[in-house]
Design a protein around this motif. Structure first.
Motif, short mmCIF file in Angstrom:
data_model
loop_
_atom_site.label_atom_id
_atom_site.label_comp_id
_atom_site.label_asym_id
_atom_site.label_seq_id
_atom_site.Cartn_x
_atom_site.Cartn_y
_atom_site.Cartn_z
N ALA A 147 2.70 2.02 -2.94
CA ALA A 147 2.96 2.69 -4.08
C ALA A 147 4.51 2.23 -4.68
CB ALA A 147 2.18 4.05 -4.81
N GLY A 174 0.79 -1.30 -0.07
CA GLY A 174 0.32 0.27 0.16
C GLY A 174 0.86 0.82 0.21
N GLY A 219 5.46 -0.33 -6.33
CA GLY A 219 5.64 -0.40 -8.08
C GLY A 219 5.61 1.03 -8.67
N THR A 221 -3.81 -4.57 -4.34
CA THR A 221 -4.90 -3.84 -3.98
C THR A 221 -6.45 -4.48 -5.46
OG1 THR A 221 -3.18 -2.07 -4.85
CG2 THR A 221 -4.89 -1.18 -5.29
P1 ATP Z 1 -0.52 0.12 -4.54
O1 ATP Z 1 0.05 1.11 -3.29
O2 ATP Z 1 0.00 1.68 -6.34
O3 ATP Z 1 -1.41 -0.15 -4.99
P2 ATP Z 1 1.70 -1.70 -3.60
O4 ATP Z 1 2.36 -1.11 -3.04
O5 ATP Z 1 0.63 -2.50 -2.45
O6 ATP Z 1 1.06 -0.87 -4.86
P3 ATP Z 1 3.37 -2.81 -5.19
O7 ATP Z 1 5.06 -2.53 -4.25
O8 ATP Z 1 3.91 -1.98 -6.61
O9 ATP Z 1 2.18 -2.34 -4.88
O10 ATP Z 1 3.70 -3.75 -5.73
C1 ATP Z 1 1.87 -4.58 -6.28
C2 ATP Z 1 2.96 -6.33 -7.14
O11 ATP Z 1 3.12 -5.70 -8.10
C3 ATP Z 1 3.54 -6.76 -6.31
O12 ATP Z 1 3.13 -8.42 -5.70
C4 ATP Z 1 4.42 -7.27 -7.27
O13 ATP Z 1 4.61 -8.47 -7.80
C5 ATP Z 1 3.99 -6.54 -9.09
N1 ATP Z 1 5.02 -6.03 -8.98
C6 ATP Z 1 5.27 -5.83 -10.68
N2 ATP Z 1 6.53 -4.32 -10.74
C7 ATP Z 1 6.77 -4.36 -9.31
C8 ATP Z 1 8.23 -3.29 -9.26
N3 ATP Z 1 8.53 -2.28 -9.94
N4 ATP Z 1 8.06 -3.15 -7.50
C9 ATP Z 1 7.19 -3.59 -6.58
N5 ATP Z 1 6.59 -5.32 -7.38
C10 ATP Z 1 6.26 -5.33 -8.39
#
Ligand code: ATP
Length: 313
Positions: free
Chosen positions: A105, A103, A107, A183
């Motif tokens: 962001a 959560g 990626g 998400t």
């Molecule tokens: P958001 O807050 O934008 O919803 P998040 O922080 O919950 O995102 P991320 O860390 O972006 O989630 O990771 C979500 C999924 O995306 C991971 O399970 C992973 O497999 C995939 N992913 C693809 N590219 C990346 C990256 N560069 N870094 C992290 N995860 C990535």
């Protein structure tokens, strides 16, 4: 060879309200987004071959076409095929410090860094709105990650109104290492449980967004009033993530017993953060919660608000 090293900060949500459905399948949102200093480092360099390569030694991060950083590079290749042919391939190395599926962001900010880095390597001179338009094709949080700071985001999160900088607040983040929240799952579950109360008329959506814009949280941000901000933290997604993950509820409660300015889950979770007046208070709160919940699976980060998005390292 051309290369750049970029800092890609994480974000937290100070406010997240789900208003309704959109024809494109996303949700209409009103969010207050805040960059923090916890960040990945992204190294980008040109290659003599014509492929895009992503390296990351974090076991949860894919290194193939599904990585958002890869998708960002591929979008630039598609948009500027002649420039790609002139400069050759790209190697992107992600030094992952932001917890994954948390959560925060992680990626999205990596993808934002790749867009900014390629713009510099290829000397395209794209403006920030042009970069943000490309970013919106890849994901809802990516336009915000480019500029960062403190921002009111509406639509699916891509319509941005910058707010005054808030870089004096500190925070402690905590996340169970082995717990990930998807998400799409969080939003889908929210829709199935609360979809009946969604706002349907465009004017009503606009009125709700305007109410937040002129409301007490934005005023508290303008006044840099940390305790007021702490009291007004809000995240609709807590309604579905907390019941599904009792240990996140307990973590939230443990933080609430510490005297922090405010406590909330960020985005779709499962990271919980506590706002603090100072780094010393953040460290003290970290110690308190660590001694209350002794689970070795629980990771902590002490960091602070940041007024910038992607920047050169
Ligand atoms: P958001 O807050 O934008 O919803 P998040 O922080 O919950 O995102 P991320 O860390 O972006 O989630 O990771 C979500 C999924 O995306 C991971 O399970 C992973 O497999 C995939 N992913 C693809 N590219 C990346 C990256 N560069 N870094 C992290 N995860 C990535």
């Amino acid at each position: 060879m051309h290369s750049y090293s970029l800092i890609a900060p994480a974000k937290i949500n100070l406010y997240l309200e789900i208003l309704g459905d959109r024809p494109d399948g996303y949700h209409e949102l009103v969010m207050l987004l805040q960059s923090i200093e916890l960040a990945d480092q992204i190294d980008i360099r040109t290659l003599s071959t014509d492929n895009i390569r992503v390296n990351c030694d974090h076991p949860q991060v894919p290194q193939d076409e599904s990585n958002l950083a890869y998708k960002a590079a591929n979008l630039m290749k598609e948009q500027f095929p002649d420039v790609f042919a002139q400069f050759g391939g790209l190697e992107i190395t992600i030094n992952k410090h932001i917890p994954v599926a948390a959560g925060l962001a992680g990626g999205s900010t990596d993808a934002a860094a790749v867009l900014v880095g390629i713009d510099m390597i290829w000397q395209l001179g794209l403006t920030q709105p042009e970069l943000q338009e490309l970013a919106s094709q890849l994901g809802s949080d990516i336009p915000f990650c480019i500029a960062g700071g403190t921002v009111l985001a509406t639509g699916r999160g891509e319509q941005l109104s910058p707010l005054p900088d808030l870089d004096s607040l500190h925070l402690v983040l905590a996340k169970y290492r082995s717990l990930e929240v998807s998400t799409p799952w969080a939003y889908k579950t929210y829709r199935s449980e609360f979809g009946d109360s969604y706002v349907r008329e465009t004017e009503d959506l606009e009125a709700r967004a305007a109410k937040v814009h002129s409301g007490p949280m934005v005023q508290a941000i303008a006044n840099k009033d940390g305790s007021q901000i702490g009291q007004l933290l809000h995240n609709d997604l807590e309604k579905v993530v907390l019941p599904a993950h009792p240990q996140v509820s307990q973590l939230r409660e443990a933080f609430q017993n510490t005297g922090a300015l405010g406590v909330m889950m960020s985005g779709s979770g499962p990271t919980v953060f506590a706002l603090c007046e100072s780094q010393a208070q953040a460290q003290e709160i970290q110690q308190q919660v660590r001694s209350t919940i002794t689970d070795p699976d629980l990771d902590f980060w002490v960091t602070k608000f940041s007024s910038t998005g992607i920047r050169i390292s």
